[in-house]
Design a protein around this motif. Structure first.
Motif, PDB file in Angstrom:
ATOM      1  N   VAL A  85      56.361  43.354  64.490  1.00 62.48           N
ATOM      2  CA  VAL A  85      56.751  44.321  63.336  1.00 62.48           C
ATOM      3  C   VAL A  85      57.283  43.349  62.253  1.00 62.48           C
ATOM      4  CG1 VAL A  85      57.146  46.116  64.957  1.00 62.48           C
ATOM      5  CG2 VAL A  85      59.049  44.877  64.262  1.00 62.48           C
ATOM      6  N   LEU A  86      57.199  44.236  61.386  1.00 59.33           N
ATOM      7  CA  LEU A  86      57.768  43.619  59.717  1.00 59.33           C
ATOM      8  C   LEU A  86      58.559  44.926  59.155  1.00 59.33           C
ATOM      9  CD1 LEU A  86      54.338  42.288  58.509  1.00 59.33           C
ATOM     10  CD2 LEU A  86      56.042  40.793  59.511  1.00 59.33           C
ATOM     11  N   LEU A  87      59.662  44.496  58.818  1.00 57.12           N
ATOM     12  CA  LEU A  87      60.519  45.421  58.153  1.00 57.12           C
ATOM     13  C   LEU A  87      60.786  45.052  56.833  1.00 57.12           C
ATOM     14  CD1 LEU A  87      62.658  47.588  58.841  1.00 57.12           C
ATOM     15  CD2 LEU A  87      64.306  46.169  58.881  1.00 57.12           C
ATOM     16  N   ASP A  88      60.543  46.245  55.789  1.00 60.10           N
ATOM     17  CA  ASP A  88      60.492  45.879  54.477  1.00 60.10           C
ATOM     18  C   ASP A  88      61.904  46.415  53.630  1.00 60.10           C
ATOM     19  OD1 ASP A  88      60.349  48.468  53.733  1.00 60.10           O
ATOM     20  OD2 ASP A  88      58.179  48.294  53.168  1.00 60.10           O
ATOM     21  N   LEU A  92      59.329  50.099  58.948  1.00 65.53           N
ATOM     22  CA  LEU A  92      58.981  49.347  59.970  1.00 65.53           C
ATOM     23  C   LEU A  92      57.508  49.511  60.405  1.00 65.53           C
ATOM     24  CD1 LEU A  92      60.425  47.051  61.828  1.00 65.53           C
ATOM     25  CD2 LEU A  92      60.362  49.397  63.622  1.00 65.53           C
ATOM     26  N   SER A  93      56.658  48.474  60.199  1.00 67.45           N
ATOM     27  CA  SER A  93      55.215  48.554  60.540  1.00 67.45           C
ATOM     28  C   SER A  93      54.772  47.508  61.530  1.00 67.45           C
ATOM     29  CB  SER A  93      54.485  48.368  59.200  1.00 67.45           C
ATOM     30  OG  SER A  93      54.909  49.345  58.100  1.00 67.45           O
ATOM     31  N   HIS A  94      53.700  47.802  62.047  1.00 71.35           N
ATOM     32  CA  HIS A  94      52.824  46.544  62.922  1.00 71.35           C
ATOM     33  C   HIS A  94      52.411  45.604  62.024  1.00 71.35           C
ATOM     34  CE1 HIS A  94      52.022  50.138  65.717  1.00 71.35           C
ATOM     35  NE2 HIS A  94      52.512  49.261  66.527  1.00 71.35           N
ATOM     36  N   GLN A  95      52.459  44.438  62.402  1.00 69.29           N
ATOM     37  CA  GLN A  95      52.201  43.317  61.650  1.00 69.29           C
ATOM     38  C   GLN A  95      50.871  43.369  61.005  1.00 69.29           C
ATOM     39  OE1 GLN A  95      51.873  39.374  63.347  1.00 69.29           O
ATOM     40  NE2 GLN A  95      51.855  38.363  61.524  1.00 69.29           N
ATOM     41  N   GLU A  96      49.934  43.747  61.823  1.00 75.35           N
ATOM     42  CA  GLU A  96      48.646  44.116  61.550  1.00 75.35           C
ATOM     43  C   GLU A  96      48.272  45.121  60.572  1.00 75.35           C
ATOM     44  OE1 GLU A  96      48.941  45.723  65.592  1.00 75.35           O
ATOM     45  OE2 GLU A  96      49.422  44.093  64.666  1.00 75.35           O
ATOM     46  N   CYS A  97      49.325  46.171  60.400  1.00 75.59           N
ATOM     47  CA  CYS A  97      49.108  47.374  59.691  1.00 75.59           C
ATOM     48  C   CYS A  97      49.888  47.258  58.279  1.00 75.59           C
ATOM     49  CB  CYS A  97      49.729  48.528  60.263  1.00 75.59           C
ATOM     50  SG  CYS A  97      48.885  48.940  61.868  1.00 75.59           S
ATOM     51  N   TYR A  98      50.520  46.332  58.223  1.00 73.68           N
ATOM     52  CA  TYR A  98      51.449  45.855  57.051  1.00 73.68           C
ATOM     53  C   TYR A  98      50.444  45.472  55.793  1.00 73.68           C
ATOM     54  CZ  TYR A  98      55.183  44.669  53.794  1.00 73.68           C
ATOM     55  OH  TYR A  98      55.977  44.692  52.743  1.00 73.68           O
ATOM     56  N   LEU A 144      58.472  41.468  49.922  1.00 70.57           N
ATOM     57  CA  LEU A 144      59.224  42.762  50.144  1.00 70.57           C
ATOM     58  C   LEU A 144      59.968  42.713  51.640  1.00 70.57           C
ATOM     59  CD1 LEU A 144      56.926  45.322  48.477  1.00 70.57           C
ATOM     60  CD2 LEU A 144      58.835  44.217  47.477  1.00 70.57           C
ATOM     61  N   LEU A 145      59.792  41.725  52.281  1.00 74.05           N
ATOM     62  CA  LEU A 145      59.981  41.781  53.789  1.00 74.05           C
ATOM     63  C   LEU A 145      61.574  41.506  53.803  1.00 74.05           C
ATOM     64  CD1 LEU A 145      56.791  40.484  55.500  1.00 74.05           C
ATOM     65  CD2 LEU A 145      57.827  42.673  55.308  1.00 74.05           C
ATOM     66  N   ILE A 146      62.405  41.899  54.866  1.00 79.17           N
ATOM     67  CA  ILE A 146      63.489  41.321  55.213  1.00 79.17           C
ATOM     68  C   ILE A 146      63.462  40.953  56.595  1.00 79.17           C
ATOM     69  CG2 ILE A 146      64.706  42.790  53.306  1.00 79.17           C
ATOM     70  CD1 ILE A 146      65.609  44.756  55.357  1.00 79.17           C
ATOM     71  N   ALA A 147      62.825  41.394  57.408  1.00 79.18           N
ATOM     72  CA  ALA A 147      62.909  40.880  58.682  1.00 79.18           C
ATOM     73  C   ALA A 147      61.334  40.812  59.276  1.00 79.18           C
ATOM     74  CB  ALA A 147      63.953  41.869  59.633  1.00 79.18           C
ATOM     75  N   ALA A 148      61.273  40.216  60.501  1.00 71.97           N
ATOM     76  CA  ALA A 148      59.797  40.097  61.086  1.00 71.97           C
ATOM     77  C   ALA A 148      60.167  39.511  62.575  1.00 71.97           C
ATOM     78  CB  ALA A 148      58.904  39.260  60.405  1.00 71.97           C
ATOM     79  N   GLY A 149      59.590  40.023  63.518  1.00 69.28           N
ATOM     80  CA  GLY A 149      59.619  39.767  64.766  1.00 69.28           C
ATOM     81  C   GLY A 149      59.252  41.027  65.791  1.00 69.28           C
ATOM     82  N   THR A 150      59.652  41.010  66.954  1.00 69.33           N
ATOM     83  CA  THR A 150      59.283  41.840  68.108  1.00 69.33           C
ATOM     84  C   THR A 150      60.076  43.098  67.517  1.00 69.33           C
ATOM     85  OG1 THR A 150      60.791  41.398  69.470  1.00 69.33           O
ATOM     86  CG2 THR A 150      58.543  40.555  69.690  1.00 69.33           C
ATOM     87  N   TYR A 151      59.866  44.345  67.674  1.00 63.10           N
ATOM     88  CA  TYR A 151      60.663  45.428  67.503  1.00 63.10           C
ATOM     89  C   TYR A 151      62.185  45.055  68.080  1.00 63.10           C
ATOM     90  CZ  TYR A 151      62.453  50.191  67.548  1.00 63.10           C
ATOM     91  OH  TYR A 151      63.183  51.337  67.381  1.00 63.10           O
TER      92      TYR A 151
END
Length: 66
Positions: free
Chosen positions: A23-26, A31-37, A43-50
């Motif tokens: 997921v990606l967190l802006d 919070l969005s799936h990587q493929e949905c972002y 604008l992202l502040i975090a990325a990784g598994t939920y």
């Protein structure tokens, strides 16, 4: 002690995000799936598994909401 993560829906596909999904967190805490972002990477502040992202941001813990 096990902490349950809150159920979060991806705003794009409306599926529940699973702990193991990437997921990606802006900056507005969306919070969005990587493929949905579909916005800017700046604008992202975090990325990784939920599960990984939730460890950094405790507001995802269901137990803390009760």
């Amino acid at each position: 002690m096990s902490i349950r993560l809150s159920e979060v829906l991806c705003p794009t596909c409306n599926r529940i995000i699973k702990e193991s999904e990437y997921v990606l967190l802006d900056f507005v805490y969306t919070l969005s799936h990587q493929e949905c972002y579909d916005s800017y990477e700046d604008l992202l502040i975090a990325a990784g598994t939920y599960k990984e992202v939730a460890k950094e941001f405790p507001f995802f813990y269901e137990d803390l909401l009760n």
